[in-house]
Write a protein that holds these residues in place. Structure first.
Motif, PDB file in Angstrom:
ATOM      1  N   ASP A  94      39.718  46.746  26.174  1.00 61.91           N
ATOM      2  CA  ASP A  94      39.163  45.402  26.379  1.00 61.91           C
ATOM      3  C   ASP A  94      38.470  45.309  27.734  1.00 61.91           C
ATOM      4  O   ASP A  94      37.443  44.635  27.867  1.00 61.91           O
ATOM      5  N   PRO A 139      39.962  38.090  33.001  1.00 59.34           N
ATOM      6  CA  PRO A 139      40.725  36.862  32.715  1.00 59.34           C
ATOM      7  C   PRO A 139      42.068  37.201  32.090  1.00 59.34           C
ATOM      8  O   PRO A 139      42.218  38.226  31.420  1.00 59.34           O
ATOM      9  N   ARG A 140      43.043  36.359  32.319  1.00 59.12           N
ATOM     10  CA  ARG A 140      44.347  36.556  31.701  1.00 59.12           C
ATOM     11  C   ARG A 140      44.256  36.396  30.183  1.00 59.12           C
ATOM     12  O   ARG A 140      43.316  35.790  29.668  1.00 59.12           O
ATOM     13  N   LEU A 141      45.243  36.921  29.487  1.00 57.51           N
ATOM     14  CA  LEU A 141      45.296  36.776  28.039  1.00 57.51           C
ATOM     15  C   LEU A 141      45.440  35.300  27.662  1.00 57.51           C
ATOM     16  O   LEU A 141      46.155  34.545  28.337  1.00 57.51           O
ATOM     17  N   LYS A 142      44.781  34.886  26.607  1.00 56.74           N
ATOM     18  CA  LYS A 142      44.919  33.499  26.152  1.00 56.74           C
ATOM     19  C   LYS A 142      46.344  33.232  25.688  1.00 56.74           C
ATOM     20  O   LYS A 142      46.885  32.134  25.878  1.00 56.74           O
ATOM     21  N   THR A 143      46.952  34.226  25.044  1.00 55.58           N
ATOM     22  CA  THR A 143      48.348  34.119  24.615  1.00 55.58           C
ATOM     23  C   THR A 143      49.157  35.213  25.317  1.00 55.58           C
ATOM     24  O   THR A 143      48.974  36.394  25.028  1.00 55.58           O
ATOM     25  N   GLY A 170      50.884  37.471  31.075  1.00 54.68           N
ATOM     26  CA  GLY A 170      49.553  37.388  30.501  1.00 54.68           C
ATOM     27  C   GLY A 170      48.505  38.225  31.214  1.00 54.68           C
ATOM     28  O   GLY A 170      47.308  38.072  30.961  1.00 54.68           O
ATOM     29  N   ARG A 172      46.335  41.594  32.161  1.00 57.09           N
ATOM     30  CA  ARG A 172      45.796  42.732  31.400  1.00 57.09           C
ATOM     31  C   ARG A 172      46.395  44.027  31.936  1.00 57.09           C
ATOM     32  O   ARG A 172      46.350  44.288  33.140  1.00 57.09           O
TER      33      ARG A 172
END
Length: 231
Positions: A94, A139-143, A170, A172
């Motif tokens: 990702d 960015p941090r994970l949404k979940t 959250g 990565r």
């Protein structure tokens, strides 16, 4: 008592926080029990039976502008082995897609910086590290994940850090370290301190398990380097 130096996350502001903490430790003022540096502030715990708010405040004000104090200081750098990718870096793909960089470039960038430990928090032994290259900000994970294993090395926004114990999170994940940042059985349970630095050193998966075995036997200590820097 909390002494605030600004309203932003900035290395110069954080330097002032740690400069005041160092000054107070050196002065060894009666009644001060604990110093807790954060991104932009220093919280001072004191015993009201031995000193007072006004006495602590007056002592701090007498220091003047501590940021102007010169001289060489020691930069203490923990060299932390990190196995990037393999079973530890589940978000590397990702990161490649988001940044446009391949994983070798991401690893080279991440391991090329001496990261300052701005503060400790969230979990015992969790290091909030400043100095992440903007090219690999994520960015941090949404979940958030329900469970991240100890030693996971991750990126959250403009920061990087190491999960010291299993927990939700959250950030990565791009690698893992066999070094234990928190061990309640050690004389010093938390490995490092705010104001010190961390440099990640890439290792192979075989190196990881070799070091992990030494850690479990109490036979491994991370290498520490000290450099003199001028303020």
């Amino acid at each position: 008592m909390t002494v605030e130096f600004g309203r932003t996350v900035d290395p110069k502001i954080n330097d002032q926080v740690h400069a005041l903490a160092a000054k107070l430790r050196k002065e060894n003022m009666t009644g001060i029990r604990e110093l807790v540096p954060a991104f932009r502030s220093l919280t001072i715990y004191y015993d009201p039976l031995e000193t007072s708010f006004q006495a602590v405040r007056q002592n701090i004000l007498s220091y003047g502008d501590i940021s102007q104090e010169g001289g060489a200081v020691k930069k203490r750098i923990w060299k932390i082995p990190c196995c990037y990718g393999a079973r530890f870096g589940c978000d590397l793909a990702d990161m490649e897609a988001f940044t446009g960089l391949d994983r070798d470039e991401i690893i080279a960038i991440h391991s090329s910086v001496d990261y300052k430990i701005y503060m400790m928090g969230f979990l015992p032994g969790f290091v909030y590290l400043g100095g992440l290259d903007k090219r690999i900000e994520m960015p941090r994970l949404k979940t958030p994940r329900v469970k991240i294993l100890p030693g996971a090395v991750g990126i959250g926004g403009s920061q990087t850090g190491v999960y010291p114990v299993a927990s939700p999170g959250g950030w990565r994940l791009l690698g893992g370290t066999p070094v234990e940042f928190y061990d309640p059985g050690r004389k010093e349970p938390v490995l490092c301190k705010a104001g010190e630095y961390i440099r990640f050193v890439p290792i192979t998966i075989n190196d990881y398990y070799d070091i992990r075995r030494m850690v479990s036997k109490g036979e491994y200590e991370p290498e520490v380097e000290e450099e003199s820097i001028c303020q």
